[in-house]
Design an enzyme around this catalytic site. Structure first.
Site, PDB file in Angstrom:
ATOM      1  N   CYS A 191      60.316   7.361  40.888  1.00 39.19           N
ATOM      2  CA  CYS A 191      58.979   6.610  41.862  1.00 39.19           C
ATOM      3  C   CYS A 191      59.408   4.999  41.162  1.00 39.19           C
ATOM      4  O   CYS A 191      59.991   4.999  40.969  1.00 39.19           O
ATOM      5  CB  CYS A 191      58.233   6.650  40.566  1.00 39.19           C
ATOM      6  SG  CYS A 191      55.995   5.645  40.411  1.00 39.19           S
ATOM      7  N   LEU A 192      59.354   4.719  42.643  1.00 41.13           N
ATOM      8  CA  LEU A 192      59.037   3.104  42.985  1.00 41.13           C
ATOM      9  C   LEU A 192      58.471   2.387  41.938  1.00 41.13           C
ATOM     10  O   LEU A 192      59.247   1.311  41.756  1.00 41.13           O
ATOM     11  CB  LEU A 192      58.855   2.599  43.697  1.00 41.13           C
ATOM     12  CG  LEU A 192      59.760   3.250  45.300  1.00 41.13           C
ATOM     13  CD1 LEU A 192      59.404   2.588  46.747  1.00 41.13           C
ATOM     14  CD2 LEU A 192      60.866   2.835  45.530  1.00 41.13           C
ATOM     15  N   GLY A 198      57.587   7.235  49.875  1.00 37.88           N
ATOM     16  CA  GLY A 198      55.733   7.335  49.950  1.00 37.88           C
ATOM     17  C   GLY A 198      55.661   6.140  48.574  1.00 37.88           C
ATOM     18  O   GLY A 198      57.167   5.816  48.305  1.00 37.88           O
ATOM     19  N   HIS A 203      52.969  13.698  44.821  1.00 36.68           N
ATOM     20  CA  HIS A 203      53.179  12.858  43.454  1.00 36.68           C
ATOM     21  C   HIS A 203      52.544  11.194  44.106  1.00 36.68           C
ATOM     22  O   HIS A 203      52.048  10.898  43.490  1.00 36.68           O
ATOM     23  CB  HIS A 203      55.003  12.439  44.621  1.00 36.68           C
ATOM     24  CG  HIS A 203      55.190  11.249  43.285  1.00 36.68           C
ATOM     25  ND1 HIS A 203      56.416  11.689  42.444  1.00 36.68           N
ATOM     26  CD2 HIS A 203      54.847   9.681  43.481  1.00 36.68           C
ATOM     27  CE1 HIS A 203      56.048   9.915  41.534  1.00 36.68           C
ATOM     28  NE2 HIS A 203      56.151   9.123  42.862  1.00 36.68           N
ATOM     29  N   GLU A 204      52.506  11.545  45.834  1.00 38.82           N
ATOM     30  CA  GLU A 204      51.768  10.509  46.043  1.00 38.82           C
ATOM     31  C   GLU A 204      50.373  10.695  45.482  1.00 38.82           C
ATOM     32  O   GLU A 204      49.144   9.785  45.081  1.00 38.82           O
ATOM     33  CB  GLU A 204      52.189   9.739  47.746  1.00 38.82           C
ATOM     34  CG  GLU A 204      53.052   9.717  48.058  1.00 38.82           C
ATOM     35  CD  GLU A 204      54.099   8.611  47.015  1.00 38.82           C
ATOM     36  OE1 GLU A 204      53.345   7.306  45.850  1.00 38.82           O
ATOM     37  OE2 GLU A 204      54.735   8.598  46.358  1.00 38.82           O
ATOM     38  N   GLN A 212      50.556   1.007  43.714  1.00 37.92           N
ATOM     39  CA  GLN A 212      51.848   0.711  43.424  1.00 37.92           C
ATOM     40  C   GLN A 212      51.888  -0.616  44.064  1.00 37.92           C
ATOM     41  O   GLN A 212      52.869  -1.981  43.913  1.00 37.92           O
ATOM     42  CB  GLN A 212      52.613   1.454  43.692  1.00 37.92           C
ATOM     43  CG  GLN A 212      53.106   2.765  43.287  1.00 37.92           C
ATOM     44  CD  GLN A 212      53.975   4.258  44.110  1.00 37.92           C
ATOM     45  OE1 GLN A 212      53.475   4.480  45.377  1.00 37.92           O
ATOM     46  NE2 GLN A 212      55.636   3.694  42.883  1.00 37.92           N
ATOM     47  N   HIS A 232      49.291   9.125  42.445  1.00 42.66           N
ATOM     48  CA  HIS A 232      49.150   7.815  42.212  1.00 42.66           C
ATOM     49  C   HIS A 232      47.614   7.372  42.327  1.00 42.66           C
ATOM     50  O   HIS A 232      46.755   6.508  41.315  1.00 42.66           O
ATOM     51  CB  HIS A 232      50.043   7.114  42.934  1.00 42.66           C
ATOM     52  CG  HIS A 232      50.966   6.905  42.821  1.00 42.66           C
ATOM     53  ND1 HIS A 232      51.449   6.174  41.424  1.00 42.66           N
ATOM     54  CD2 HIS A 232      52.378   7.240  43.337  1.00 42.66           C
ATOM     55  CE1 HIS A 232      52.781   5.972  41.374  1.00 42.66           C
ATOM     56  NE2 HIS A 232      53.826   6.887  42.029  1.00 42.66           N
TER      57      HIS A 232
HETATM   58 ZN    ZN Z   1      55.481   7.004  42.250  1.00 41.75          ZN
END
Ligand code: ZN
Length: 185
Positions: free
Chosen positions: A98-99, A45, A140-141, A50, A144
């Site tokens: 998380c990226l 995701g 999670h997304e 991000q 963000h």
């Molecule tokens: Zn994340």
């Protein structure tokens, strides 16, 4: 085009994202770039903050988590202007990463079932229910675009234990295979 991923410490990750209109500049191109960036970074995701934009847009592909021996069906979707309508069920633990926060993986507690309203990339409105891992990735997304990071959901004691690691990420003192944009210090 692969875009740099904004790292922990960047203020855009803490903003409440804005809804967008169908004429948002080069939306199809942006969505394509987000998928490309997500796959290049081996994510399931990716949310617009991000990649440095405070808009209510995220992409998910949990098809990548499908394994023949597991009874799990993933999906690949674009979520525009999403609104989480409710979350229900007995909270369960699942390891998240998380990226934007490389090398930190922590079990986080969330409710297993969600109800969400959003528009897809063709601006069709959907109201859908997701559960388990599929719900988890969306939660999670969705966090963000609300300016929330998964580490905010850690118990305070556990969170303190990763503080030094977080400071290192902030400074850019971390190895990643994908391009990242760190806070300038
Ligand atoms: Zn994340």
């Amino acid at each position: 085009m692969i875009l740099p991923i904004y790292a922990y410490g960047q203020s855009v990750l803490r903003k409440m994202s804005h809804p967008i209109e169908p004429d948002y500049q080069d939306l199809p191109g942006l969505i394509e770039d987000m998928f490309q960036t997500m796959y290049a970074a081996r994510g399931v995701g990716l949310a617009a903050p991000q990649i440095g934009r405070d808009i209510r847009l995220f992409v998910v592909d949990t098809l990548q988590l499908e394994k023949p021996e597991k009874n799990f069906n993933g999906f690949k979707k674009v979520f525009i202007n999403a609104q989480l309508l409710d979350e229900s069920g007995v909270p369960w633990l699942y390891e998240e990463g998380c990226l934007s926060i490389p090398d930190i993986h922590v079990e986080i507690e969330r409710k297993p079932v969600i109800h969400i309203r959003y528009h897809d990339e063709h601006w069709k409105e959907h109201i859908e229910t997701y559960e388990g891992v599929n719900a988890r990735v969306i939660q999670h997304e969705y966090d963000h675009i609300e300016g929330i990071l998964f580490i905010d959901r850690m118990k305070p004691l556990k969170r303190r234990m990763i503080n030094r690691k977080l400071e290192k990420i902030k400074r850019g003192d971390v190895d990643t295979t994908h391009p990242m944009r760190f806070v300038k210090v």
